[in-house]
Write an enzyme that holds these catalytic residues in place. Structure first.
Site, PDB file in Angstrom:
ATOM      1  N   TYR A  11     -10.716  -9.656  24.407  1.00  0.00           N
ATOM      2  CA  TYR A  11     -10.531 -10.203  22.703  1.00  0.00           C
ATOM      3  C   TYR A  11     -12.110  -9.412  22.466  1.00  0.00           C
ATOM      4  CZ  TYR A  11     -11.875 -13.682  19.448  1.00  0.00           C
ATOM      5  OH  TYR A  11     -11.627 -14.427  18.475  1.00  0.00           O
TER       6      TYR A  11
ATOM      7  N   PHE B 195      -8.091  -2.428  -9.139  1.00  0.00           N
ATOM      8  CA  PHE B 195      -7.273  -2.235  -8.778  1.00  0.00           C
ATOM      9  C   PHE B 195      -6.594  -3.607  -8.579  1.00  0.00           C
ATOM     10  CE2 PHE B 195      -4.531  -2.794  -4.896  1.00  0.00           C
ATOM     11  CZ  PHE B 195      -3.403  -2.479  -4.868  1.00  0.00           C
ATOM     12  N   THR B 196      -5.722  -4.582  -8.461  1.00  0.00           N
ATOM     13  CA  THR B 196      -4.629  -5.016  -8.880  1.00  0.00           C
ATOM     14  C   THR B 196      -5.406  -7.051  -7.232  1.00  0.00           C
ATOM     15  OG1 THR B 196      -2.886  -5.174  -6.511  1.00  0.00           O
ATOM     16  CG2 THR B 196      -2.309  -5.556  -8.725  1.00  0.00           C
TER      17      THR B 196
ATOM     18  N   ASP C  86     -14.152   2.378  -3.059  1.00  0.00           N
ATOM     19  CA  ASP C  86     -12.671   1.934  -2.752  1.00  0.00           C
ATOM     20  C   ASP C  86     -12.158   2.989  -2.148  1.00  0.00           C
ATOM     21  OD1 ASP C  86     -10.094   1.491  -2.028  1.00  0.00           O
ATOM     22  OD2 ASP C  86      -9.286   0.023  -3.876  1.00  0.00           O
TER      23      ASP C  86
ATOM     24  N   LYS D  90      -3.082   3.530   4.041  1.00  0.00           N
ATOM     25  CA  LYS D  90      -2.665   4.856   2.847  1.00  0.00           C
ATOM     26  C   LYS D  90      -3.469   6.104   4.057  1.00  0.00           C
ATOM     27  CE  LYS D  90      -2.664   1.587   0.252  1.00  0.00           C
ATOM     28  NZ  LYS D  90      -2.730   0.014  -0.192  1.00  0.00           N
TER      29      LYS D  90
ATOM     30  N   ARG E 115       3.926  -1.428 -12.290  1.00  0.00           N
ATOM     31  CA  ARG E 115       2.803  -1.246 -12.717  1.00  0.00           C
ATOM     32  C   ARG E 115       2.681  -0.713 -13.926  1.00  0.00           C
ATOM     33  NH1 ARG E 115       0.888  -3.434  -8.691  1.00  0.00           N
ATOM     34  NH2 ARG E 115       0.244  -2.311  -6.393  1.00  0.00           N
TER      35      ARG E 115
ATOM     36  N   PHE F 258       3.456  -9.744  -9.735  1.00  0.00           N
ATOM     37  CA  PHE F 258       4.084  -8.728  -9.531  1.00  0.00           C
ATOM     38  C   PHE F 258       4.810  -8.775  -8.104  1.00  0.00           C
ATOM     39  CE2 PHE F 258       1.663  -6.059  -6.830  1.00  0.00           C
ATOM     40  CZ  PHE F 258       0.510  -6.965  -7.225  1.00  0.00           C
TER      41      PHE F 258
END
Ligand code: PLP
Length: 439
Positions: free
Chosen positions: A54, A106-107, A197, A240, A364, A431
């Site tokens: 943990y 970005f969303t 980001d 990514k 998009r 979306f």
């Protein structure tokens, strides 16, 4: 593989929203490059070395060391994925009434900024909103737009500039290091942070190596480090660039902000040495980071995207130029000039591609852009795109050929298409779950 008849049924059941299709009904899945890349033999070996304690898992320290080595940030907070890190940094740094400039939205990033009481302001260069512009660094920040905003609102109302490498919604477009250095100088002048980001920083670094003067002989790893060193903090979706199925982190240089984040992560994600990740996943991430900056890997990865893009371009299909790094973006406004934006051209095109071949893509455009938080009207972005996102180390050149062929068929049949209407609209990030009917 499915038949056209099957797919007619599946897309109606999914409300013409490719997010609502079952993956078993998809032939080639280009919905996203997020968590869909193939892990290497080394990463899978790392998975077997999970230390699921943990607190104080060995894998956390491996991950922390890899982040510090390749990205250079001092303090690391693991999160379950990118939006977990966005949530923490927004909650800590944004006060109601603040403004957060960024190189296009970005969303999830924008939503977390808004939920914290801030207002996102787009300060990307104008070229980014023009799918035809061949400017090589369409991710760049427009320094005049940024400085005007600082002068208008006051530096104390701007907790940070949000700077993405690469810019997803613009079509996977990179920033240049020259621009980032200028943004750094300007933000230093006003005492404003840069939050990076860094979801696709290695892909951005590769584009700098290829196209920015003075970087031909630098490795992707060196350029990645140079980018990170010009920023103060970072949010990362490791799903990514970093080649894992799940994971992310918040990276910080300021100790005070780190201390607050380390405390807050316990509330929302988990203890600060796992933050919502399993030990084994942190090990896979530590190894994935090393692999992500390998020059041969990144050349092959971006090269495959370029191969598809050039094929579509040669066939006369309208795509966003220059070709981005993580996918090829179709220009739905040009594809279906007969459809006004409130008939959801990109959503329509994405459904038509699925109907033709079982290839799954993503909208998009106006659906992703959501509504204006004051007027409640749709936001009408200039870019109305379908993203064909290529997972890393998964598909072959032959798959790219099948995709291109299918899009050519859909293009040939474009004239009879009438568009969609939205019959269900969720409140947040619509979306993902919106439902449509054919007009
Ligand atoms: C540029 C960018 N930022 C942030 C995110 C959010 O990351 P995640 O999906 O891991 O929450 C994504 C991924 O969708 C992204 O592409």
């Amino acid at each position: 593989m499915t038949s056209r008849e099957d797919r007619e049924r599946y897309i109606v059941e999914a409300g013409y929203n490719t997010f609502l299709l079952k993956s078993k009904d998809v032939y080639i899945d280009l919905l996203t490059d997020s968590g869909t890349s193939a892990m290497s033999d080394r990463q899978w070996a790392g998975i077997m070395m999970g230390d699921e304690a943990y607190a104080g898992s060995e894998n956390f320290y491996h991950m922390e060391a890899a982040i510090q080595k390749y990205y250079g940030y001092k303090h690391i907070i693991p999160t379950h994925q990118g939006r977990g890190a966005e949530h923490l940094i927004s909650k800590i740094l944004i006060k109601p009434g603040d403004f957060i400039p960024g190189n296009m939205y970005f969303t999830t990033t924008r939503l977390h900024q808004e939920l914290a009481g801030g207002t996102f302001v787009d300060v990307i260069v104008d070229e980014a909103h023009d799918p035809e512009s061949t400017f090589q660094f369409k991710g760049n920040i427009d320094l005049n737009k940024l400085e005007n905003l600082i002068k208008e609102k006051g530096a104390d109302k701007i907790p940070y500039v949000c700077m993405a490498t690469t810019v997803n919604l613009a079509g996977g477009q990179p920033i240049s290091l020259a621009n980032l250095r200028d943004v750094r100088a300007l933000t230093h002048k006003y005492g404003i942070r840069i939050v990076h980001d860094m979801t696709r920083v290695a892909e951005n670094a590769f584009m700098i190596q290829q196209f920015e003067e003075g970087y031909k002989n630098k490795s992707t790893a060196e350029i990645v480090r140079e980018i990170c060193d010009l920023t103060d903090a970072a949010t990362m979706s490791s799903k990514k660039d970093a080649l894992v199925s799940i994971g992310g982190f918040l990276a910080l240089n300021e100790y005070d902000v780190y201390e607050e984040a380390r405390n807050l992560v316990v509330v929302y994600e988990g203890l600060h040495t796992y933050g919502g990740m399993a030990g084994r996943d942190m090990e896979a991430l530590a190894i994935g980071i090393t692999e992500s900056v390998n020059d041969d890997h990144i050349r092959a990865r971006v090269g495959q995207v370029m191969y598809l893009g050039r094929k579509l371009e040669a066939a006369g299909i309208p795509i966003v130029k220059p070709i981005g790094t993580h996918g090829v973006f179709l220009d739905a406004k040009k594809f279906y000039p007969q459809l006004t934006q409130d008939k959801f051209p990109a959503q329509t095109l994405s459904a038509e591609i699925y109907l033709d071949s079982g290839v799954r893509s993503m909208e998009r455009g106006i659906v992703s852009a959501g509504r204006n938080k004051i007027t409640g009207d749709h936001n009408y972005p200039n870019l109305e795109l379908v993203r064909l996102t290529i997972p890393r180390r998964v598909y072959t050149q032959a798959h790219m050929d099948v995709i291109a062929e299918s899009i050519e068929y859909v293009y040939a049949d474009r004239e009879d298409i009438k568009g969609l209407k939205m019959t269900y609209e969720p409140k947040y990030l619509r979306f993902f779950q919106a439902i449509f009917e054919k007009l």
